[in-house]
Each structure stands twice: as C-alpha cells, then as structure tokens.
Design an enzyme around this catalytic site. Structure first.
Site, PDB file in Angstrom:
ATOM      1  CG  ASN A  81      75.313 -12.128  68.577  1.00 10.23           C
ATOM      2  OD1 ASN A  81      74.654 -12.475  67.612  1.00 10.23           O
ATOM      3  ND2 ASN A  81      76.644 -12.305  68.648  1.00 10.23           N
ATOM      4  CG  PHE A  82      69.046 -10.876  70.189  1.00  9.50           C
ATOM      5  CD1 PHE A  82      68.372 -11.944  70.753  1.00  9.50           C
ATOM      6  CD2 PHE A  82      69.285  -9.748  70.968  1.00  9.50           C
ATOM      7  CE1 PHE A  82      67.939 -11.890  72.071  1.00  9.50           C
ATOM      8  CE2 PHE A  82      68.859  -9.684  72.276  1.00  9.50           C
ATOM      9  CZ  PHE A  82      68.185 -10.755  72.837  1.00  9.50           C
TER      10      PHE A  82
END
Ligand code: CTP
Length: 402
Positions: free
Chosen positions: A209-210
C-alpha cells in the site's frame, strides 16, 4: 534527548581540551544549541575559531569584548542554559568552582547557572589524588554538581594513572541519560508499528500500500524525545531514525510484523499501531518470477493476514495501553469506534482521506481521537506530523496517569 537543549560547554586549560572539540561536535549533532565558554588558559590548547565554527556561536572568554566593549552577561547565559558541562575541568577550575572564585567568565557563569552542572575532571594522577582535589570534588558533589569520573589510563605526562577525562561519547551519553530521566515518558517502554507491509507474490512482486511510515516514525522520535525506550517495528520505508533511544526492527510482511510486535509487546507499557498492514497475502509465494507468456495466471488466491492490533488487544495486561489508527474514506468516526471496540484498544486515532492534507505520504495530518469510555472525541486541526505525534502522545499520557 539533547535536541533543542541549551548547553553551556565550559572548557578549562588542560591538554584534554582537544577532546572538547569532539564533545561539542557530538552535542551539536544531537541537536543541542551549545555556547562555549573558555578560560583564558584553554585558548592556549585549542583555537576558539574551531569551536565557534562548530557551535555557530562566538566563543565567550572575557567579561568584555576587546573590540566592541560589549559586556558578556554571565547571568543571562546562566538563565539560558538547560545544562552546563565543564570538560575538561582542571584542578584549578574545580578549586575555583568549589570556593566561588569568580575571576573568569567560566566560573562566574557557573555561579549564575540555575541548571544542572556536570564536570569531567582531567589532570595528572598526583593532582587528581591530592587531598585538596578530593576535598574540592566532595564540596562540588555536595553542592549538587554531577561529577563524571575520570578514567585510569595513560596520561599526557607519560605517566599512567587516574585522571584521563572521560571520552566525549560517554559524556554526551551522560547528558542524554540525564535529560531522558526527566522526560514525561521516562522509564516507559513504547512499541510502535509503522509503514506498510509487503506480501510477496513472487521474488519481484508484492501486494502493498502507499504508506510511507512518516506518522509512525514521527511518533517514535517524539516518544524517544520524552525519554521512552522505543521499539519501532517498521515495514519497508525510505525513512531513517535519528534518536539513539529508538531500536528499529525491520520487517517485510504482516506475519513478520506480528512476530516482532508480539515479542516487544511482552514488556511494553504503551503500544501504538500505526502500520498500514496489508489485510491479505498470497496463499503461495512463487519461487521463481511468474512469466507473462508462460503463465495462465488470471487471479491470485489470497489468505487473510493476522490482525496485529487485535492479537495484542486480546492479550493486553492491566496497565498496558494499546493505541490503533483508522484511516477511513467514509463514516470515519463510526468505523473508528467499531475498530476501537473490536480490537480492544484504549484509544484510536481516526483520520479521514476526505480531509485535505491527511493520510499517506503527506507531511501533515488531521486527526480525531476516540478513547475507550469517552463519549466525545477530541478533534484536532490540520498540523504537521511532528505536532500530530505530540498531540497523540499528550493524549496517551493522560491515559497513563492513574
Ligand atoms: N491493523 C493491524 N493488523 C492488521 C490490520 C490492521 O495491526 N492486519 C491495525 C492498524 O495498524 C491500525 C488498526 O489496526 O492501527 C486499524 O487498521 P485498518 O487497516 O483501518 O483496519 P482493518 O481492521 O484492516 O479494517 P478495514 O481495512 O476493513 O478498514
């Protein structure tokens, strides 16, 4: 702990003065603001320009500046300082400090200082062993001065004995430990999870994920600056830690993060789960890179990852505080409350992606805090993540108090 602290470094005239340059460098590197005060004799051993270059401040030696006639206020200096360290402290300076002979700027500043004072004696072994020195040191210790004992070893005279000034790293560590013991989280063990987790698909691909880890790292630095012993269990990030009070454990996957977090949780007082843990991982990790042409891959079978916060929540002991995060796109507060209860958290930090400047990768965040048993959440404006970390720990500290 030395970050932003105001420190007077007093240097008296002994050969160990060369080590004061290294001490000054260490203090500045740790973020302290340092004002050097030298005795006239100390200038025979090291050049003030070396010290002023490192401290970015003119070195003070005289009561008056010869060029400008400006008077240097020892009183203002004494009030400015959070700590004073005299290193090296020669037999003569120790004697003057013990008797209050204020005939130079260093001793005068000492007499004006309201802050804790440390001295690192350095002299030849016979001077060190002389009853006068022993008596003067006892007087200073009785006056509350912290004495950093000299080492035994080879001395500048060529003799071997007790009188070598303690090494600069150790002197800096003594100051660091002193401030740590005064911090609001002194003696607390804090576990923080941070960053994303990567769940491998094959040797070159992952599900992730970011998250950049900025929020968790900011909390770790803030907790360390309050005197806590921090274990930072970090997923893959590009960040580094600065405080020596942070022990960083690098992990990649959720399972590895769980294992490291469980170990640290055993004796943690506070655990803050700021990691963005991937909820699923591939059931099998391909040993070799999956080739586009040769594979008929059109889906990846996933298994649910363990919930680290919930696992710790289930085995939480009395007195342990468990904090979670909820990054939501909608129904932020309702989802936050549900997670708080489901994971047996004591408080949850809610941020909504709907708020500009909040979430992954930014340097700012906008949070609300819901504590177990509290009806009304605490709402905070948009702030940089360092300030948000301070808000979170201020709230945690209110839960720590009986
Ligand atoms: N968390 C965790 N382990 C997981 C998932 C989440 O420890 N496997 C922690 C996070 O670090 C955070 C809190 O639980 O403190 C909430 O994370 P979030 O991803 O919002 O919760 P989920 O339970 O995964 O819920 P959902 O993804 O459905 O919103």
């Amino acid at each position: 702990m030395l970050k932003d602290k105001h420190i007077i470094l007093g240097i008296s005239g002994g050969i160990a003065a060369y080590k004061s340059v290294v001490l000054l460098r260490q203090l500045v590197k740790a973020g302290a603001e340092v004002q050097v005060v030298m005795t006239p004799n100390a200038r025979e051993f090291i050049q003030p320009v070396t010290l002023s270059s490192l401290s970015q401040k003119p070195v003070v030696t005289e009561f008056f500046s010869a060029n400008t006639g400006e008077w240097h206020s020892h009183v203002a200096l004494g009030e400015w300082a959070d700590a004073m360290i005299v290193a090296p402290a020669t037999a003569s300076t120790i004697a003057k400090m013990a008797c209050g002979v204020a005939d130079n700027m260093l001793v005068t500043t000492y007499l004006s200082a309201r802050c804790p004072v440390f001295i690192a004696p350095a002299m030849d072994l016979d001077m060190m062993a002389h009853p006068t020195t022993t008596r003067n040191l006892a007087t200073l210790a009785g006056d509350g001065v912290h004495i950093i004992e000299p080492e035994t070893g080879e001395l500048a005279s060529g003799l071997t004995g007790r009188g070598r000034m303690e090494e600069p790293e150790k002197i800096a560590a003594v100051l660091d430990a002193f401030f740590a013991a005064e911090g609001s989280l002194a003696g607390k063990k804090v576990l923080i999870t941070a960053g994303p987790t990567y769940e491998r698909i094959d040797p070159v691909r992952f599900i992730g994920n970011f998250s950049t880890g900025k929020m968790g790292y900011a909390i770790a630095e803030e907790a360390a600056s309050r005197g806590a012993d921090v274990t930072l269990v970090s997923g893959p990030t590009a960040l580094s830690v600065t405080s020596p009070r942070i022990r960083r454990v690098d992990v990649e996957s959720a399972r590895q993060m769980l294992e490291a977090a469980e170990t640290a949780f055993a004796d943690a007082d506070i655990a803050i789960m700021s990691a963005a843990v991937a909820d699923y991982a591939p059931r099998v990790v391909a040993e070799k890179k999956i080739k586009r042409e040769k594979s008929d891959l059109d889906s990846i079978e996933l298994v649910k990852n363990p919930d680290i916060a919930a696992t710790l929540g289930a085995r939480k002991r009395d007195g342990q505080i468990l904090v979670g995060f909820a990054l939501e796109t909608d129904h932020a507060m309702a989802n936050g409350r549900e997670k708080l209860a489901r994971k047996n958290l004591d408080m949850i930090v809610v941020n909504s992606l709907a708020d500009k400047g909040a979430g992954f990768g930014t340097d700012t965040n906008k949070i609300s805090i819901i504590a177990a048993g509290h009806e009304t959440p605490a709402e905070y404006p948009l702030k940089d993540k360092k300030a948000v970390a301070a808000d979170i720990l201020d709230y945690v500290e209110t839960l720590c108090r009986p």
